[in-house]
Scaffold this motif. Sequence first.
Motif, mmCIF file in Angstrom:
data_model
loop_
_atom_site.group_PDB
_atom_site.id
_atom_site.type_symbol
_atom_site.label_atom_id
_atom_site.label_comp_id
_atom_site.label_asym_id
_atom_site.label_seq_id
_atom_site.Cartn_x
_atom_site.Cartn_y
_atom_site.Cartn_z
ATOM 1 N N ASP A 19 -5.635 -1.264 -29.479
ATOM 2 C CA ASP A 19 -6.869 -1.197 -28.697
ATOM 3 C C ASP A 19 -7.018 0.243 -28.227
ATOM 4 N N ARG A 20 -7.837 1.010 -28.892
ATOM 5 C CA ARG A 20 -7.961 2.442 -28.624
ATOM 6 C C ARG A 20 -8.770 2.749 -27.368
ATOM 7 N N ALA A 21 -9.520 1.769 -26.857
ATOM 8 C CA ALA A 21 -10.325 1.965 -25.641
ATOM 9 C C ALA A 21 -11.060 3.303 -25.701
ATOM 10 N N ALA A 22 -11.722 3.545 -26.821
ATOM 11 C CA ALA A 22 -12.345 4.848 -27.063
ATOM 12 C C ALA A 22 -13.425 5.186 -26.049
ATOM 13 N N GLU A 23 -13.983 4.157 -25.404
ATOM 14 C CA GLU A 23 -15.040 4.419 -24.423
ATOM 15 C C GLU A 23 -14.532 5.192 -23.212
ATOM 16 N N ARG A 24 -13.213 5.275 -23.005
ATOM 17 C CA ARG A 24 -12.651 5.976 -21.865
ATOM 18 C C ARG A 24 -12.438 7.462 -22.127
ATOM 19 N N ARG A 25 -12.509 7.892 -23.387
ATOM 20 C CA ARG A 25 -12.149 9.272 -23.724
ATOM 21 C C ARG A 25 -13.065 10.311 -23.083
ATOM 22 N N ALA A 26 -14.345 9.985 -22.929
ATOM 23 C CA ALA A 26 -15.294 10.959 -22.383
ATOM 24 C C ALA A 26 -14.931 11.401 -20.978
ATOM 25 N N GLY A 79 -4.638 4.667 -26.133
ATOM 26 C CA GLY A 79 -5.341 3.412 -25.919
ATOM 27 C C GLY A 79 -4.695 2.636 -24.800
ATOM 28 N N VAL A 80 -4.812 1.315 -24.850
ATOM 29 C CA VAL A 80 -4.242 0.462 -23.808
ATOM 30 C C VAL A 80 -3.395 -0.629 -24.447
ATOM 31 N N ASP A 81 -2.402 -1.115 -23.678
ATOM 32 C CA ASP A 81 -1.554 -2.195 -24.170
ATOM 33 C C ASP A 81 -2.159 -3.553 -23.820
ATOM 34 N N ASP A 82 -1.404 -4.618 -24.047
ATOM 35 C CA ASP A 82 -1.925 -5.966 -23.814
ATOM 36 C C ASP A 82 -2.259 -6.226 -22.357
ATOM 37 N N GLU A 83 -1.654 -5.460 -21.456
ATOM 38 C CA GLU A 83 -1.927 -5.620 -20.026
ATOM 39 C C GLU A 83 -2.958 -4.614 -19.536
ATOM 40 N N ARG A 84 -3.623 -3.936 -20.477
ATOM 41 C CA ARG A 84 -4.659 -2.935 -20.186
ATOM 42 C C ARG A 84 -4.100 -1.694 -19.503
ATOM 43 N N HIS A 85 -2.796 -1.453 -19.635
ATOM 44 C CA HIS A 85 -2.204 -0.229 -19.125
ATOM 45 C C HIS A 85 -2.377 0.872 -20.169
ATOM 46 N N ALA A 86 -2.693 2.056 -19.704
ATOM 47 C CA ALA A 86 -2.894 3.179 -20.619
ATOM 48 C C ALA A 86 -1.594 3.572 -21.302
ATOM 49 N N VAL A 87 -1.704 3.994 -22.561
ATOM 50 C CA VAL A 87 -0.569 4.530 -23.317
ATOM 51 C C VAL A 87 -0.932 5.957 -23.736
ATOM 52 N N VAL A 88 -0.058 6.897 -23.381
ATOM 53 C CA VAL A 88 -0.299 8.319 -23.638
ATOM 54 C C VAL A 88 0.844 8.865 -24.481
ATOM 55 N N ALA A 89 0.502 9.614 -25.506
ATOM 56 C CA ALA A 89 1.522 10.294 -26.314
ATOM 57 C C ALA A 89 1.585 11.763 -25.921
ATOM 58 N N GLU A 124 3.348 -1.354 -32.079
ATOM 59 C CA GLU A 124 4.129 -0.127 -31.996
ATOM 60 C C GLU A 124 3.966 0.722 -33.254
ATOM 61 N N VAL A 125 3.783 0.075 -34.412
ATOM 62 C CA VAL A 125 3.452 0.821 -35.621
ATOM 63 C C VAL A 125 2.181 1.627 -35.405
ATOM 64 N N ALA A 126 1.184 0.980 -34.773
ATOM 65 C CA ALA A 126 -0.087 1.654 -34.526
ATOM 66 C C ALA A 126 0.088 2.834 -33.582
ATOM 67 N N LEU A 127 0.867 2.653 -32.524
ATOM 68 C CA LEU A 127 1.083 3.739 -31.566
ATOM 69 C C LEU A 127 1.753 4.937 -32.243
ATOM 70 N N MET A 128 2.806 4.678 -32.999
ATOM 71 C CA MET A 128 3.561 5.774 -33.602
ATOM 72 C C MET A 128 2.752 6.453 -34.707
ATOM 73 N N THR A 129 2.051 5.667 -35.519
ATOM 74 C CA THR A 129 1.242 6.237 -36.590
ATOM 75 C C THR A 129 0.142 7.134 -36.030
ATOM 76 N N THR A 130 -0.550 6.643 -35.007
ATOM 77 C CA THR A 130 -1.643 7.414 -34.408
ATOM 78 C C THR A 130 -1.113 8.668 -33.716
ATOM 79 N N ALA A 131 -0.012 8.517 -32.992
ATOM 80 C CA ALA A 131 0.565 9.662 -32.289
ATOM 81 C C ALA A 131 0.986 10.753 -33.272
ATOM 82 N N LEU A 132 1.593 10.372 -34.394
ATOM 83 C CA LEU A 132 2.034 11.367 -35.365
ATOM 84 C C LEU A 132 0.855 12.083 -36.016
#
Length: 311
Positions: A19-26, A79-89, A124-132
């Motif tokens: 869940d990339r929550a792209a609407e928050r990037r701005a 993006g955000v995890d299942d609990e809607r907490h932000a994830v930052v790389a 976690e595959v998505a997080l690591m792939t996107t971060a790299l």
Amino acid sequence: MSTRPHRLPLVPLGRAVLDRAAERRADLDDLGELLADPDTRVLEVVDSHCPVLDTQEGPRLQLRAGRPGDSARLPVFLGVDDERHAVVALVGVMSEVVTPAVETPDAAPWRTLREVGEHLPDAEVALMTTALALHHWHGTHGHCPRCGHPTVPARGGWVRRCERDGSEHHPRTDPAVIMAVVDDADRLLLARNVGWPQGRFSVLAGFVEPGETLAQAVEREVLEEVGVRVTDVQHVGDQPWPFPNSLMFGHTARALGADLTLQEDEIAEAMWVARDDVPRLVEQGIWIPTRSRLSISTHLMEHWYGGPLLP
């Protein structure tokens, strides 16, 4: 020709869910406040490695809370995890860093996506792939392609903005095709790139050129590399490939002939392989497929073979 299911099963990097929550990037030009939130989870990236814990369920990314100084490491909002907490790389290039900034008894070893990607949970595959992918992009796009002035990250790390001319630049993804080509005898075409060691063969692949469709790229690459014309090009699956920034489109195709004329600066060897030949070739080390199911290439070969090629 034998009948195969049209689509490949989802390959590891193709089953990623985020869940990339792209609407928050701005609203995230400055991630300092987000990093100060104790609920924010942080994934470190250092020279294409991330900290990975070994658990009874398999490898798991080690995500931590924010720390003072993280903002200097070029944070990117994933993006955000299942609990809607932000994830930052933290994707800043820090070649001198090979251990976590703060040593702890449970500090995880640093591993690459190639090592653990096929065993991580989908999220976690998505997080690591996107971060790299973002790690590689930021490391090579620090200057404006228009005027050469340094750029600064913006919009949660998904944009680099030139402070001189105001232009904004976005992460790039290079489309590439990879194809399992068979002849009228249902033999698979395999080739060895000039930069590969003896015994390593795979299916053909290449980048899509401007103005091409995916099918046209398949036809051109096969003709250029081995001199074979193909037809019946079908898309069967795809996956991101952040090494450094590709999106791989898997295809099957049927050859209109079997004579091979190699592009000498690209292809060292090429051959047609029948299924009955596969066990012998693998045993003799003449054909050594990749040792990981992470790449779509293995799945294309197994799709043709009708079973696993790896133990």
